[in-house]
Design a protein around this motif. Structure first.
Motif, mmCIF file in Angstrom:
data_model
loop_
_atom_site.group_PDB
_atom_site.id
_atom_site.type_symbol
_atom_site.label_atom_id
_atom_site.label_comp_id
_atom_site.label_asym_id
_atom_site.label_seq_id
_atom_site.Cartn_x
_atom_site.Cartn_y
_atom_site.Cartn_z
ATOM 1 N N SER A 51 23.974 104.233 35.013
ATOM 2 C CA SER A 51 25.289 103.153 34.736
ATOM 3 C C SER A 51 24.704 101.935 34.725
ATOM 4 C CB SER A 51 26.385 103.476 35.634
ATOM 5 O OG SER A 51 26.019 103.116 36.940
ATOM 6 N N THR A 52 23.813 101.558 35.726
ATOM 7 C CA THR A 52 23.312 100.314 36.047
ATOM 8 C C THR A 52 22.426 99.857 34.612
ATOM 9 O OG1 THR A 52 23.058 100.635 38.281
ATOM 10 C CG2 THR A 52 22.242 98.722 37.570
ATOM 11 N N ASP A 76 24.674 99.236 31.660
ATOM 12 C CA ASP A 76 25.285 97.995 31.596
ATOM 13 C C ASP A 76 24.383 96.795 31.070
ATOM 14 O OD1 ASP A 76 27.296 99.393 32.559
ATOM 15 O OD2 ASP A 76 27.169 98.475 34.808
ATOM 16 N N ALA A 134 32.751 106.480 41.588
ATOM 17 C CA ALA A 134 32.759 105.097 41.586
ATOM 18 C C ALA A 134 31.843 104.225 40.485
ATOM 19 C CB ALA A 134 31.960 104.800 42.968
ATOM 20 N N VAL A 183 32.927 101.353 38.221
ATOM 21 C CA VAL A 183 32.549 100.086 37.903
ATOM 22 C C VAL A 183 31.904 99.769 36.512
ATOM 23 C CG1 VAL A 183 30.486 98.929 38.425
ATOM 24 C CG2 VAL A 183 31.777 99.922 40.204
ATOM 25 N N SER A 226 35.118 98.989 34.607
ATOM 26 C CA SER A 226 35.701 97.894 34.871
ATOM 27 C C SER A 226 34.870 96.573 34.279
ATOM 28 C CB SER A 226 35.893 97.504 36.212
ATOM 29 O OG SER A 226 34.651 97.554 37.048
ATOM 30 N N LEU A 227 33.480 97.020 34.204
ATOM 31 C CA LEU A 227 32.675 96.063 33.551
ATOM 32 C C LEU A 227 32.932 95.642 32.182
ATOM 33 C CD1 LEU A 227 29.306 96.783 35.500
ATOM 34 C CD2 LEU A 227 30.664 94.680 35.385
ATOM 35 N N LYS A 232 35.851 93.730 31.376
ATOM 36 C CA LYS A 232 35.630 92.346 31.610
ATOM 37 C C LYS A 232 34.850 91.685 30.550
ATOM 38 C CE LYS A 232 33.533 91.469 35.440
ATOM 39 N NZ LYS A 232 33.117 91.111 36.772
#
Lengths: 134, 311
Positions: free
Chosen positions: B53-54, B57, B214, B218, B221-222, B225
């Motif tokens: 996921s990182t 992103d 989790a 994240v 939500s990222l 935003k």
């Protein structure tokens, strides 16, 4: 002090998941410390001792090498290659690894590749030893 | 029915019993190993999910930066497949399902393989497929550092423009009774982003770990935003180039763990069936044996009676 959620995850599983006051560790660029409400941030981790400060004020140390750290939306994710809590480090093994690596490096006929590998080994052993507090 | 026939049946029962003993033992060994392997696979899952996921992103946010891993200069039809199979047979359809799947995958493509597992090495050698390295032939011995070795090798090969795409083929552990071969994309990373959604769907087996939840939250939500304000040190490109090999290593290691768990589950099921079959066979044979025995006794009696009457 304000806290934030820290997740430490390695290939061996989720090592830590909980609130902390701060975490400091060595990135490829130098030592950094993350506090709550840090700007969204991402870096690659170097080799060094990581210190996690828990909400009750106690500090835990660990040997932390490789991987990455990301701080997003007050959630800090540390994804290292190796993460060993100081009380879990096998000091004897690190000592013997250090000695073996040093002996290899003393050998002048060592090939370049083997030298690099031995140096990396030595560095890992040294980080482990210093993280274990010895 | 002659006595020699009875003897043959008796020997056959004995041999089936021996086979049953072996299959039973293999079943038990696989079951106990499976527990450990499953645990290991579950443990390495959060690592993969959070790392992925990182990475997603970062990739989603940076469209402009150049990394050797985002695009390849090589021919689009040059593929490298990392194929994770077992070291041994007697695991039901585990290996053959995977190879059947591979045959469908490789159709029309110019492929090289990096086999993991002795069966995979044998299979591709027999087919005359170009093998990149046989260094990782034993799947049971793949350690974390081996996965890093594989990742590094792939990254080097890919950066050197030897391949247009890198895929990984493994057997997913769906449940104790069902294991399905799958292929996931490794490089270039544009493939990865396309595959991410698929991967998330197929990982969604209803038993989401807390860590994965989790990570997903994240990510959600990222997205909401609208990113663009992450600070990278030293810079996004070098961070990316450092973590891509890490990510691939994590992917290799996790896939190996999952495949090993699948292999053991397949072996357990196969051996369970074999044990059951052997039991049935023994039952049938004993019935046959007893019938033969009775028949021979009856015959003897008849002969005696006939002999007595004749006197």
């Amino acid at each position: 002090m304000a806290t934030f959620q820290l997740q430490v995850v390695t290939m061996d599983g989720l090592i830590y998941d909980g609130e902390v006051e701060s975490i400091s560790l060595r990135s490829v660029h130098g030592d950094i410390a993350i506090l709550a409400k840090h700007i969204d941030y991402c870096t690659a981790i170097g080799m060094g001792t990581a210190t996690v400060r828990l909400p009750d004020g106690t500090e835990q140390k660990a040997a932390c090498m490789g991987g990455m750290l990301s701080m997003m939306d007050n959630l800090c994710r540390v994804i290292p290659t190796t993460w060993e809590w100081s009380n879990e480090i096998d000091v004897e093994r690190a000592e013997s690894a250090k000695k073996a690596a040093q002996e290899r490096l003393d050998d002048a006929r060592l090939s370049n590749e083997a030298r690099v590998r031995a140096e990396a080994k030595l560095r890992r052993a040294l980080v482990r030893l210093s993280s274990a507090g010895k | 029915m002659a006595a020699s026939n009875m003897k043959a049946v008796k020997l056959r029962i004995k041999s089936v019993q021996n086979t049953m003993q072996i299959t039973k033992a293999m079943q038990l060994v696989a079951a106990s190993k499976l527990r450990k392997a499953k645990e290991k696979a579950d443990h390495s899952k959060p690592y993969l999910n959070i790392l992925k996921s990182t990475l997603t992103d970062i990739a989603r946010e940076n469209n402009d930066f150049q990394s050797p891993y985002t695009k390849s200069g090589a021919d689009e039809n040059r593929w490298l497949y990392i194929v994770i199979a077992g070291d041994r047979g007697l695991a039901g359809g585990y290996n053959s399902n995977l190879f059947k799947f591979m045959e469908a995958e490789r159709a029309g493509k110019d492929i090289d393989v990096l086999p993991v597992g002795k069966k995979a090495v044998e299979y591709f050698r027999r087919r005359g497929v170009n093998i990149l390295t046989e260094e990782y032939a034993e799947v049971a011995r793949i350690s974390v550092s081996d996965s890093f070795g594989i990742a590094k090798l792939i990254c080097n090969e890919f950066s050197a423009n030897h391949y247009g795409h890198v895929m990984l083929c493994y057997t997913d552990f769906v449940s104790m009774l069902s294991q399905i071969p799958r292929a996931i994309s490794f490089l270039p990373l544009s493939d990865l982003l396309e595959h991410t959604l698929e991967w998330e769907e197929m990982n969604d087996d209803g038993k989401n770990s807390a860590a994965k939840k989790a990570a997903e939250d994240v990510a959600a939500s990222l997205e909401a935003k609208d990113l663009g304000v992450i600070l990278y040190e030293p810079d996004s490109e070098s961070v990316f180039n450092t973590i891509v090999p890490e990510y691939l290593a994590g992917l290799v290691y996790t896939s190996v763990n999952i495949s090993v768990a699948s292999e053991l589950a397949a072996r357990r099921t196969a051996m369970e069936a074999a044990t059951d079959n052997a039991g049935e066979m023994i039952e049938k044979l004993s019935l046959y044996y007893n019938r033969a025995r009775q028949a021979s006794i009856t015959q003897e009696i008849t002969e005696i009676v006939a002999g007595a009457e004749g006197q």
